[in-house]
Write an enzyme that holds these catalytic residues in place. Structure first.
Site, PDB file in Angstrom:
ATOM      1  CG  HIS A  83      -2.076  -1.194   1.089  1.00 38.95           C
ATOM      2  ND1 HIS A  83      -2.789  -1.318   1.629  1.00 38.95           N
ATOM      3  CD2 HIS A  83      -2.819  -1.600  -0.198  1.00 38.95           C
ATOM      4  CE1 HIS A  83      -3.501  -2.077   1.683  1.00 38.95           C
ATOM      5  NE2 HIS A  83      -3.775  -2.661   0.323  1.00 38.95           N
ATOM      6  CG  PHE A  84       1.436   3.018  -3.206  1.00 43.57           C
ATOM      7  CD1 PHE A  84       1.591   4.232  -4.057  1.00 43.57           C
ATOM      8  CD2 PHE A  84       1.672   2.000  -3.954  1.00 43.57           C
ATOM      9  CE1 PHE A  84       0.892   4.285  -5.374  1.00 43.57           C
ATOM     10  CE2 PHE A  84       1.470   2.075  -4.755  1.00 43.57           C
ATOM     11  CZ  PHE A  84       0.670   2.855  -5.964  1.00 43.57           C
TER      12      PHE A  84
ATOM     13  CB  SER B 269       7.860  -0.974  -8.460  1.00 44.14           C
ATOM     14  OG  SER B 269       8.672  -0.733  -9.496  1.00 44.14           O
TER      15      SER B 269
ATOM     16  CG  HIS C 147      -4.053  -5.751  -9.032  1.00 41.86           C
ATOM     17  ND1 HIS C 147      -2.291  -6.339 -10.039  1.00 41.86           N
ATOM     18  CD2 HIS C 147      -3.528  -5.358  -7.955  1.00 41.86           C
ATOM     19  CE1 HIS C 147      -2.044  -7.019  -8.635  1.00 41.86           C
ATOM     20  NE2 HIS C 147      -2.476  -6.696  -7.167  1.00 41.86           N
ATOM     21  N   GLY C 148      -1.661  -4.102 -11.982  1.00 42.98           N
ATOM     22  CA  GLY C 148      -0.446  -3.567 -11.246  1.00 42.98           C
ATOM     23  C   GLY C 148       0.376  -4.540 -12.475  1.00 42.98           C
ATOM     24  CB  ALA C 149       4.501  -4.232 -12.298  1.00 40.64           C
TER      25      ALA C 149
ATOM     26  CE  LYS D   7       5.973   0.022  -0.748  1.00 42.37           C
ATOM     27  NZ  LYS D   7       5.092  -0.081  -1.435  1.00 42.37           N
TER      28      LYS D   7
END
Length: 397
Positions: free
Chosen positions: A163-164, A304, A326-328, A396
């Site tokens: 999470h970020f 990332s 949903h992301g890398a 983070k």
């Protein structure tokens, strides 16, 4: 690329990833999911990797059934992003103060607010359904009701892991705010409670993987799960809404002279269930590590903490059940990343980003993730790119 179809026991597995690059354990999970008698379709996103029960990066369409482990334990986890009127030229050279102010406003890790956040004091947050939302907490599983005080204080907090909260700018220099979080501990406890209930049901005793236990329609267990599931998905959305409002407040105060203006918020779940219709059938579509990408719908695909992210618009590809990645996606586990990389490696791979660079977040190092550009390229028939973002501040958990 278009998809590759791999045979499965009940349905073919449509893959927007090279099957040769998928780890053996993840491929076995996909084959296991394809044996479920209720399944009507399975789409695999390019960020696919091993997860508990079902793979992360899988879209599972079932009729009259839902698998709680295929949602993930962080129910409703997702992303929010907002474009601002600020430009990269408005940002100071030293961004450490801005990161500190964000961390003061939004508790991270296991932290929580000293008192519940009052949405009425936050600019632009709708409060008309707030009281009703919390009244509905009395209908969730009795096993977790004692957590209400903690749940109220964790509303508007980041959590840990991947999470970020980020401040980014796009290729035109426009500054964006972006964050990633979910339903915090309350969603996790609800998920684990219902997974346990499902595993004890008689119809799940012959499954190839007990983590794929399902609830079926017209049963009290399914009704209870769906009640709690939708409440937790709503919690996750409210959580991101409050965090974004807190983040905007920080930006307003830090850039008072620039008088920042914010465009409408883009928000999307990527661990959730939706009722959708395909091929003339009403289905329960589970996206675990995948976003909805219906025609013209905006989505967020982050990389990332050192590589950047993408704002996308869906192309409405029904072969993928209107979904995208949903992301890398991770290419190595957290433990493997800790064994391979050091804090010095993290510092080198996040050069130019104001963020933590200590051993506590080495498992989130960019090298532990797949290249985001490759992931975007593999889903050219699922989404179109609207904006490419590069983070300059990353908070983070």
């Amino acid at each position: 690329m278009s998809y590759v179809e791999v045979p499965g026991a009940e349905v073919p597995i449509r893959m927007w990833a090279d099957p040769a690059t998928i780890e053996g354990a993840a491929m076995q999970q996909l084959q296991n999911v394809a044996t479920l008698p209720w399944i009507k379709g399975l789409a695999v996103m390019p960020d696919v990797h091993y997860g508990k029960g079902a793979t992360v990066g899988s879209v599972i369409a079932m009729r009259d059934a839902v698998c709680p482990a295929a949602v993930g334990v962080d129910i409703g986890c997702g992303m929010s992003a907002v474009k601002t009127s600020l430009t990269a030229n408005d940002l100071p050279g030293d961004l450490s103060h801005l990161r500190s102010r964000i961390e003061q406003a939004i508790p991270v890790g296991r932290g929580m607010h000293d008192e519940p956040v009052d949405p009425a004091r936050l600019h632009g947050v709708a409060t008309s359904e707030w009281d009703d939302f919390w009244k509905r907490f009395g209908s969730v599983a009795e096993a977790v009701r004692f957590r209400q005080e903690r749940a109220t204080k964790q509303m508007g907090t980041l959590g840990s892991g991947n999470h970020f909260v980020e401040v980014c700018h796009d290729t035109t220099g426009a500054v964006w705010l972006m964050l990633h979080s979910g339903s915090r501990n309350i969603g996790k406890e609800l998920a684990e409670h219902h997974i346990g209930v499902a595993q004890r049901l008689p119809h799940n005793q012959g499954l190839v993987d007990r983590d794929l236990a399902v609830f079926v329609a017209d049963t009290p267990q399914m009704a209870a799960y769906r009640n709690d599931l939708y409440w937790a998905q709503e919690y996750a959305k409210y959580n991101r809404t409050l965090m974004m409002a807190l983040l905007k407040d920080v930006i307003r105060k830090e850039f008072k002279k620039a008088k920042p203006v914010f465009e409408p918020e883009i928000s999307c779940h990527h661990n959730y269930v939706a009722e959708e219709r395909y091929g003339g059938m009403d289905l329960l579509v589970t996206r675990k590590g995948a976003i909805r990408a219906g025609s013209g719908e905006y989505g967020i695909i982050p990389g990332s903490m050192g590589t950047g992210s993408y704002i996308v618009k869906g192309l409405g590809n029904e072969k993928a059940f209107n979904s995208a990645s949903h992301g890398a996606g991770r290419r190595m586990s957290r433990n493997a990343a800790k064994r391979r990389f050091t804090a010095k490696d993290l510092e080198e791979q996040t050069r130019g980003v104001e963020c933590r660079k200590d051993s506590g977040v080495v498992d989130e190092i960019p090298g532990a993730y797949k290249p985001i550009e490759q992931v975007i390229e593999q889903q050219g028939d699922l989404v179109e790119v609207v904006a490419k973002l590069k983070q300059v501040v990353c908070v983070k958990g």
